[in-house]
Write a protein that holds these residues in place. Structure first.
Motif, PDB file in Angstrom:
ATOM      1  N   THR A  54       5.978   4.706   1.866  1.00 19.42           N
ATOM      2  CA  THR A  54       5.717   6.137   1.939  1.00 19.42           C
ATOM      3  C   THR A  54       5.890   6.837   0.599  1.00 19.42           C
ATOM      4  O   THR A  54       6.774   6.486  -0.189  1.00 19.42           O
ATOM      5  CB  THR A  54       6.591   6.838   2.992  1.00 19.42           C
ATOM      6  N   VAL A  55       5.044   7.828   0.373  1.00 22.64           N
ATOM      7  CA  VAL A  55       5.201   8.740  -0.753  1.00 22.64           C
ATOM      8  C   VAL A  55       5.713  10.088  -0.253  1.00 22.64           C
ATOM      9  O   VAL A  55       5.788  11.048  -1.013  1.00 22.64           O
ATOM     10  CB  VAL A  55       3.872   8.907  -1.547  1.00 22.64           C
ATOM     11  N   ASP A  56       6.068  10.154   1.040  1.00 25.20           N
ATOM     12  CA  ASP A  56       6.532  11.385   1.683  1.00 25.20           C
ATOM     13  C   ASP A  56       7.753  11.098   2.567  1.00 25.20           C
ATOM     14  O   ASP A  56       7.705  11.232   3.786  1.00 25.20           O
ATOM     15  CB  ASP A  56       5.383  11.979   2.525  1.00 25.20           C
ATOM     16  N   PRO A  57       8.872  10.682   1.941  1.00 26.49           N
ATOM     17  CA  PRO A  57      10.033  10.288   2.751  1.00 26.49           C
ATOM     18  C   PRO A  57      10.668  11.441   3.529  1.00 26.49           C
ATOM     19  O   PRO A  57      11.369  11.190   4.508  1.00 26.49           O
ATOM     20  CB  PRO A  57      11.008   9.728   1.711  1.00 26.49           C
ATOM     21  N   GLU A  58      10.399  12.680   3.137  1.00 27.28           N
ATOM     22  CA  GLU A  58      10.959  13.816   3.869  1.00 27.28           C
ATOM     23  C   GLU A  58      10.420  13.882   5.296  1.00 27.28           C
ATOM     24  O   GLU A  58      11.127  14.278   6.212  1.00 27.28           O
ATOM     25  CB  GLU A  58      10.665  15.146   3.145  1.00 27.28           C
ATOM     26  N   ARG A  59       9.173  13.491   5.499  1.00 29.24           N
ATOM     27  CA  ARG A  59       8.576  13.521   6.841  1.00 29.24           C
ATOM     28  C   ARG A  59       8.460  12.142   7.471  1.00 29.24           C
ATOM     29  O   ARG A  59       8.454  12.021   8.699  1.00 29.24           O
ATOM     30  CB  ARG A  59       7.181  14.164   6.794  1.00 29.24           C
ATOM     31  N   THR A  82      10.531   3.276   4.066  1.00 30.46           N
ATOM     32  CA  THR A  82      10.948   4.642   3.806  1.00 30.46           C
ATOM     33  C   THR A  82      12.404   4.637   3.367  1.00 30.46           C
ATOM     34  O   THR A  82      13.069   3.595   3.392  1.00 30.46           O
ATOM     35  CB  THR A  82      10.724   5.545   5.040  1.00 30.46           C
ATOM     36  N   GLY A  83      12.881   5.772   2.964  1.00 24.86           N
ATOM     37  CA  GLY A  83      14.262   5.891   2.499  1.00 24.86           C
ATOM     38  C   GLY A  83      14.512   7.307   2.032  1.00 24.86           C
ATOM     39  O   GLY A  83      13.764   8.226   2.372  1.00 24.86           O
ATOM     40  N   THR A  84      15.529   7.475   1.234  1.00 31.40           N
ATOM     41  CA  THR A  84      15.817   8.794   0.691  1.00 31.40           C
ATOM     42  C   THR A  84      14.750   9.147  -0.342  1.00 31.40           C
ATOM     43  O   THR A  84      14.089   8.249  -0.889  1.00 31.40           O
ATOM     44  CB  THR A  84      17.196   8.815   0.006  1.00 31.40           C
ATOM     45  N   PRO A  85      14.577  10.429  -0.626  1.00 29.19           N
ATOM     46  CA  PRO A  85      13.630  10.803  -1.674  1.00 29.19           C
ATOM     47  C   PRO A  85      13.936  10.098  -3.014  1.00 29.19           C
ATOM     48  O   PRO A  85      13.011   9.686  -3.715  1.00 29.19           O
ATOM     49  CB  PRO A  85      13.793  12.322  -1.784  1.00 29.19           C
ATOM     50  N   GLN A  86      15.202   9.927  -3.332  1.00 27.95           N
ATOM     51  CA  GLN A  86      15.577   9.264  -4.581  1.00 27.95           C
ATOM     52  C   GLN A  86      15.184   7.779  -4.565  1.00 27.95           C
ATOM     53  O   GLN A  86      14.670   7.259  -5.559  1.00 27.95           O
ATOM     54  CB  GLN A  86      17.090   9.401  -4.839  1.00 27.95           C
ATOM     55  N   GLN A  87      15.434   7.107  -3.445  1.00 23.10           N
ATOM     56  CA  GLN A  87      15.058   5.691  -3.338  1.00 23.10           C
ATOM     57  C   GLN A  87      13.548   5.515  -3.481  1.00 23.10           C
ATOM     58  O   GLN A  87      13.082   4.630  -4.195  1.00 23.10           O
ATOM     59  CB  GLN A  87      15.485   5.121  -1.972  1.00 23.10           C
ATOM     60  N   MET A  88      12.802   6.365  -2.795  1.00 24.27           N
ATOM     61  CA  MET A  88      11.351   6.209  -2.812  1.00 24.27           C
ATOM     62  C   MET A  88      10.758   6.611  -4.160  1.00 24.27           C
ATOM     63  O   MET A  88       9.768   6.035  -4.607  1.00 24.27           O
ATOM     64  CB  MET A  88      10.725   7.001  -1.661  1.00 24.27           C
ATOM     65  N   ALA A  89      11.403   7.561  -4.847  1.00 25.98           N
ATOM     66  CA  ALA A  89      10.956   7.924  -6.203  1.00 25.98           C
ATOM     67  C   ALA A  89      11.141   6.740  -7.138  1.00 25.98           C
ATOM     68  O   ALA A  89      10.290   6.475  -7.996  1.00 25.98           O
ATOM     69  CB  ALA A  89      11.728   9.142  -6.707  1.00 25.98           C
ATOM     70  N   LYS A  90      12.217   5.998  -6.968  1.00 31.27           N
ATOM     71  CA  LYS A  90      12.463   4.814  -7.796  1.00 31.27           C
ATOM     72  C   LYS A  90      11.414   3.737  -7.543  1.00 31.27           C
ATOM     73  O   LYS A  90      10.888   3.126  -8.480  1.00 31.27           O
ATOM     74  CB  LYS A  90      13.874   4.273  -7.507  1.00 31.27           C
ATOM     75  N   VAL A  91      11.079   3.507  -6.283  1.00 29.38           N
ATOM     76  CA  VAL A  91      10.046   2.515  -5.956  1.00 29.38           C
ATOM     77  C   VAL A  91       8.711   2.936  -6.569  1.00 29.38           C
ATOM     78  O   VAL A  91       8.023   2.128  -7.202  1.00 29.38           O
ATOM     79  CB  VAL A  91       9.906   2.319  -4.429  1.00 29.38           C
ATOM     80  N   GLU A 121       0.869  -1.177   0.000  1.00 31.74           N
ATOM     81  CA  GLU A 121       0.000   0.000   0.000  1.00 31.74           C
ATOM     82  C   GLU A 121       0.908   1.230   0.000  1.00 31.74           C
ATOM     83  O   GLU A 121       1.885   1.282   0.749  1.00 31.74           O
ATOM     84  CB  GLU A 121      -0.889   0.003   1.247  1.00 31.74           C
ATOM     85  N   PHE A 122       0.615   2.211  -0.835  1.00 33.26           N
ATOM     86  CA  PHE A 122       1.392   3.437  -0.908  1.00 33.26           C
ATOM     87  C   PHE A 122       0.616   4.557  -0.231  1.00 33.26           C
ATOM     88  O   PHE A 122      -0.583   4.712  -0.447  1.00 33.26           O
ATOM     89  CB  PHE A 122       1.676   3.807  -2.367  1.00 33.26           C
ATOM     90  N   GLY A 123       1.297   5.356   0.599  1.00 29.39           N
ATOM     91  CA  GLY A 123       0.640   6.445   1.292  1.00 29.39           C
ATOM     92  C   GLY A 123       1.628   7.209   2.152  1.00 29.39           C
ATOM     93  O   GLY A 123       2.835   7.087   1.981  1.00 29.39           O
ATOM     94  N   TYR A 124       1.106   7.975   3.107  1.00 26.65           N
ATOM     95  CA  TYR A 124       1.981   8.740   3.998  1.00 26.65           C
ATOM     96  C   TYR A 124       1.274   9.018   5.316  1.00 26.65           C
ATOM     97  O   TYR A 124       0.043   9.031   5.387  1.00 26.65           O
ATOM     98  CB  TYR A 124       2.485  10.017   3.321  1.00 26.65           C
ATOM     99  N   THR A 125       2.063   9.239   6.337  1.00 22.52           N
ATOM    100  CA  THR A 125       1.519   9.330   7.694  1.00 22.52           C
ATOM    101  C   THR A 125       0.769  10.620   7.974  1.00 22.52           C
ATOM    102  O   THR A 125      -0.020  10.667   8.911  1.00 22.52           O
ATOM    103  CB  THR A 125       2.631   9.173   8.751  1.00 22.52           C
ATOM    104  N   SER A 126       0.988  11.662   7.192  1.00 28.09           N
ATOM    105  CA  SER A 126       0.281  12.934   7.407  1.00 28.09           C
ATOM    106  C   SER A 126      -1.042  12.999   6.660  1.00 28.09           C
ATOM    107  O   SER A 126      -1.765  13.993   6.767  1.00 28.09           O
ATOM    108  CB  SER A 126       1.166  14.110   6.967  1.00 28.09           C
ATOM    109  N   CYS A 127      -1.376  11.969   5.940  1.00 28.17           N
ATOM    110  CA  CYS A 127      -2.631  11.916   5.187  1.00 28.17           C
ATOM    111  C   CYS A 127      -3.796  11.877   6.176  1.00 28.17           C
ATOM    112  O   CYS A 127      -3.755  11.173   7.174  1.00 28.17           O
ATOM    113  CB  CYS A 127      -2.637  10.671   4.310  1.00 28.17           C
ATOM    114  N   VAL A 128      -4.839  12.626   5.875  1.00 29.60           N
ATOM    115  CA  VAL A 128      -5.968  12.693   6.805  1.00 29.60           C
ATOM    116  C   VAL A 128      -7.225  12.000   6.292  1.00 29.60           C
ATOM    117  O   VAL A 128      -8.206  11.897   7.015  1.00 29.60           O
ATOM    118  CB  VAL A 128      -6.311  14.155   7.178  1.00 29.60           C
ATOM    119  N   ASP A 129      -7.211  11.537   5.047  1.00 29.84           N
ATOM    120  CA  ASP A 129      -8.449  10.934   4.547  1.00 29.84           C
ATOM    121  C   ASP A 129      -8.247   9.544   3.949  1.00 29.84           C
ATOM    122  O   ASP A 129      -8.642   8.561   4.541  1.00 29.84           O
ATOM    123  CB  ASP A 129      -9.157  11.870   3.560  1.00 29.84           C
ATOM    124  N   VAL A 130      -7.629   9.404   2.819  1.00 35.56           N
ATOM    125  CA  VAL A 130      -7.534   8.128   2.106  1.00 35.56           C
ATOM    126  C   VAL A 130      -6.675   7.097   2.853  1.00 35.56           C
ATOM    127  O   VAL A 130      -7.094   5.958   3.059  1.00 35.56           O
ATOM    128  CB  VAL A 130      -6.995   8.348   0.675  1.00 35.56           C
TER     129      VAL A 130
END
Length: 192
Positions: free
Chosen positions: A98-103, A124-133, A61-70
């Protein structure tokens, strides 16, 4: 590999929709093919490699911890489906990418996922790693600033990927499906 998954998702000949030979509720990959492997940080503080979960059915599942709805709705639905599996639950691993590795640090993801199901693991990982995934799985993610704030939300595609015990992509379910649909497909895939 850049467009492999996106091409797979968009090619009708390769994506069977809900009509497959197993009777899945999700759309199936026909034929199944190896899920793109990745190595990033796990929310448990250890390196997380998708292929380390061979032998289990994996739900990505792809998402992020600051998401408030989906995202919270999807995770609650997955927790419900896993709970209904009973004794079979140990044969299933949910990985929240995560789609938000910065946070989304390892600790933040661990604390967030614990509220849904302590067996869920975050990736999670670096922005570059997560962009590749994301690229390998055809997931889009766009930062959108919140007006009058330094904060942002992340608009992203929301699909649930089913990866079988051998590491093959088997099915894809869009956001909004029920725990019963997921449970149905998990049980079928655990038998095969």
């Amino acid at each position: 590999m850049k467009t492999v998954i996106a091409t797979l998702l968009l090619t009708a000949a390769n994506f069977a929709g809900a009509a497959d030979n197993l009777g899945l509720k999700a759309g199936s990959f026909d034929p199944p093919r190896m899920a793109p492997d990745f190595t990033v940080k796990g929310s448990d503080g250890k390196p997380l490699k998708l292929s380390q979960y061979r032998g289990k059915l994996v739900l990505l599942e792809f998402g992020y911890t600051s998401c408030v709805d989906v995202c919270p709705v999807s995770l609650a639905m997955l927790a419900n489906a896993r709970k209904q599996l009973g004794a079979l639950a140990d044969q299933l691993q949910v990985i929240y990418v995560t789609v938000d590795p910065e946070r989304d640090t390892e600790e933040r993801m661990r604390n967030y996922l614990r509220a849904f199901d302590p067996s869920f693991i975050g990736a999670t990982g670096t922005p570059q790693q997560m962009a590749k995934v994301r690229q390998d799985y055809g997931i889009t993610a766009t930062k959108k600033p919140i007006e009058g704030s330094k904060d942002y939300i992340v608009g992203h595609s929301s699909y649930l990927y089913f990866v079988d015990r051998k590491g093959n992509l088997r099915a894809l379910l869009p956001y909004g499906r029920s725990a019963d649909d997921v449970l149905h497909d998990v049980k079928l895939l655990l038998k095969n």
